[in-house]
Design an enzyme around this catalytic site. Structure first.
Site, PDB file in Angstrom:
ATOM      1  N   HIS A   1       0.844  -1.193   0.000  1.00 60.82           N
ATOM      2  CA  HIS A   1       0.000   0.000   0.000  1.00 60.82           C
ATOM      3  C   HIS A   1       0.880   1.244   0.000  1.00 60.82           C
ATOM      4  O   HIS A   1       1.801   1.355   0.819  1.00 60.82           O
ATOM      5  CB  HIS A   1      -0.906   0.024   1.243  1.00 60.82           C
ATOM      6  CG  HIS A   1      -1.605   1.338   1.453  1.00 60.82           C
ATOM      7  ND1 HIS A   1      -1.399   2.118   2.577  1.00 60.82           N
ATOM      8  CD2 HIS A   1      -2.487   2.018   0.678  1.00 60.82           C
ATOM      9  CE1 HIS A   1      -2.132   3.214   2.486  1.00 60.82           C
ATOM     10  NE2 HIS A   1      -2.803   3.175   1.348  1.00 60.82           N
ATOM     11  N   SER A   2       0.631   2.153  -0.922  1.00 65.42           N
ATOM     12  CA  SER A   2       1.342   3.436  -0.981  1.00 65.42           C
ATOM     13  C   SER A   2       2.854   3.216  -1.098  1.00 65.42           C
ATOM     14  O   SER A   2       3.306   2.627  -2.084  1.00 65.42           O
ATOM     15  CB  SER A   2       0.966   4.277   0.244  1.00 65.42           C
ATOM     16  OG  SER A   2       1.285   5.638   0.043  1.00 65.42           O
TER      17      SER A   2
END
Length: 279
Positions: A96-97
């Site tokens: 994520h990210s």
């Protein structure tokens, strides 16, 4: 998921492990988050061994040595050490990210070790033009000097949650679960950050767009990009510009903010389950 840790030689990485028996899925969280942010996806990966790690300096993992800092290449070095020490083959990287960026970069560098990438609200490295090189390096040096000494500071979880929610689109309950893992307590019950203050410094030098393209074109495995309609990342636009860089990539967007996998867990989880089961 159970608490565990992995000694990778120069430091120890804390992790959450579902102790599954299938192919290994390594979870990589976002900047200033930790493995807790990925826990909600565990029920959708029951046919796999899902290990969500705390990156170095985050959550309950060890900090880099005095004088050392947190560069993306060093996180990739940690990931390589983890995979090598555990003798894992054909791993799936779920990030994520920042974790999504790391997953795609690692898959580009070591295509023989990665069978698939799932990147939530990230589509390859962040970039800067080469003419910003002097200012990037100057600002990084100044920011790192300011954080050269760790200062112990009392932290109130409620205040920390309020502050996080004020500057991001994350719901309070999710901010609380993540931040609680970034805190430790002394014998008197006082809370302190367990994460390293040196995380809050500027990158020494970001890749250029050409460098990022060269890396992403080296990815051989399937890549699933997941975007969020209300996120500041605007992933639909980024993927539209970069989709030609990837041999085998698909993009799906859902309604929600930057932590879309925590907001819309069921839809995201089902999509991820279908993706990994078809590999």
């Amino acid at each position: 998921m159970i608490e565990t840790e992995f000694n990778i030689g120069n430091l120890t990485l804390a992790a959450l492990d579902n102790q599954g028996g299938g192919k290994v899925v390594i979870g990589l969280h976002g900047f200033l988050d930790n493995a807790e942010s990925l826990r909600l996806l565990a029920p959708y990966l029951q046919t796999h061994r899902f290990v969500a790690i705390d990156l170095a300096g985050h959550g309950r993992s060890g900090h880099r040595a005095a004088g050392a800092h947190y560069n993306q290449a060093d996180y990739l070095q940690d990931l390589y050490a983890l995979i090598e020490t555990q003798a894992w083959d054909d791993v799936i990287l779920l990030g994520h990210s920042l974790g999504g960026i790391l997953a795609s970069m690692f898959a580009a560098l070591f295509p023989e070790k990665v069978s698939a990438v799932i990147s939530i609200d990230a589509c390859g490295p962040l970039t800067e033009s080469e003419d910003t090189t002097p200012s990037q390096m100057r600002e990084a040096i100044i920011s790192r000097h300011a954080k050269s000494r760790n200062k112990l500071r009392l932290v109130d979880l409620d205040d920390a949650v309020a502050a996080r929610c004020k500057i991001s689109d994350i719901p309070e309950e999710h901010a609380r679960s993540i931040l609680a893992r970034n805190l430790t307590q002394d014998a008197g019950g006082h809370g302190f950050w367990s994460s390293d203050p040196k995380l809050r410094t500027k990158s020494t030098l970001r890749l250029t767009e050409k460098q990022a393209e060269s890396l992403m074109r080296a990815i051989e495995c399937p890549v699933l990009f997941i975007g969020a309609s209300n996120s500041f990342k605007k992933l639909d636009g980024v993927f539209s510009k970069r989709k030609g860089w990837f041999l085998n990539a698909q993009f799906e967007q859902f309604v929600g903010g930057h932590h879309i996998h925590m907001e819309n867990t069921d839809d995201i989880g089902v999509l991820i389950r279908h993706f990994v089961e078809q590999l």
